[in-house]
Design an enzyme around this catalytic site. Structure first.
Site, PDB file in Angstrom:
ATOM      1  N   THR A 101       0.838  -1.279   0.042  1.00 14.52           N
ATOM      2  CA  THR A 101      -0.164  -0.098  -0.109  1.00 14.52           C
ATOM      3  C   THR A 101       0.970   1.260   0.072  1.00 14.52           C
ATOM      4  OG1 THR A 101      -1.921  -0.995   1.109  1.00 14.52           O
ATOM      5  CG2 THR A 101      -1.496   1.221   1.334  1.00 14.52           C
ATOM      6  N   ASP A 132      -9.224  -3.515   2.500  1.00 14.10           N
ATOM      7  CA  ASP A 132      -9.323  -2.392   3.436  1.00 14.10           C
ATOM      8  C   ASP A 132      -9.295  -1.114   2.593  1.00 14.10           C
ATOM      9  OD1 ASP A 132      -6.734  -2.942   3.642  1.00 14.10           O
ATOM     10  OD2 ASP A 132      -6.632  -1.537   5.438  1.00 14.10           O
TER      11      ASP A 132
END
Ligand code: ASP
Length: 234
Positions: A101, A132
């Protein structure tokens, strides 16, 4: 990172703390800048969250730059994928596979906060798995009344703990200072069995980190200068 089938599928989100406007996209395979796509979803569509192939189709209509899927692949990510496919019992949550990420939180001069996050997700993800990152309130959230948060880590646990929203809610309800709120929510993630971290900025200009992995690549820039760090005690 590469999926089980050896391609790259991006998740991305952006949120504006002024209005809580948000945009997100999941499963895109050829949009060069997935956060730009998330921003177009926020600004140029009536929706918050698009999935591919529709998200790619929308991006094409927005004339966003496209690249072949292989453009995203690096030799190291290919090597990790080969290790993943070659070894029995290795989990996508293995931190040695390094989460992929990239997240940012920002504050402007008048107290507006914003957050944006993008990722390829977990090495070896399959079956259309969504992490998420693009889930507003899990991996990405911004609200001028509290803070902006961007998360990295084992996304399933961050979704279950509602991490980004929970940190902001704790601050907004006056329960905790930003560091305490971030630490408490990361402890909750750890208690569920998850690992990772968050970056947080508040409208008052406090920037904090919290993570339960050995390291988290991170950097901060403010009027006093810039810093970068990897490990917990850096
Ligand atoms: N949080 C991301 C996910 O679960 C992975 C990452 O942090 O790189 O999709």
């Amino acid at each position: 990172v590469l999926t089980y089938d050896g391609i790259v599928e991006h998740d991305a989100a952006i949120m504006d703390g002024r209005s809580r406007a948000a945009g997100a996209a999941t499963g895109t395979t050829r949009i060069r800048n997935p956060i730009t796509l998330a921003r177009r979803v926020m600004e140029n569509s009536p929706h918050v969250f698009l999935r591919s192939p529709g998200a790619d189709q929308f991006a094409t209509g927005q004339q966003l730059e496209q690249v072949p899927n292989e453009w995203f692949v690096t030799p190291e990510r290919r090597r990790q994928w080969e290790e993943f496919r070659g070894r029995q019992g290795i989990s996508s949550f293995d931190v040695d596979l390094k989460y992929g990420t990239v997240g940012a939180v920002a504050l402007d001069q008048v107290g507006n906060v914003a957050a944006a996050t993008s990722t390829g997700g977990l090495t070896g993800k399959r079956w259309g798995r969504i992490g998420d990152t693009p889930v507003i309130g899990a991996g990405t959230f911004a609200d001028n009344r509290s803070c902006a948060v961007s998360a990295t880590g084992s996304g399933e646990f961050f979704i279950r703990a509602g991490v980004a929203h929970e940190i902001c809610a704790r601050i907004r309800h006056g329960r905790e200072a930003p560091q305490a709120a971030a630490d408490a929510v990361m402890a909750d993630v750890a208690a569920l069995g998850g690992s990772g971290g968050v970056i947080v900025v508040t409208p008052a200009g406090e920037g904090v980190y919290s993570f339960n992995t050995p390291g988290m690549y991170r950097g901060m820039a403010n009027p006093n200068g810039r810093s970068v760090a990897i490990y917990g005690d850096d």
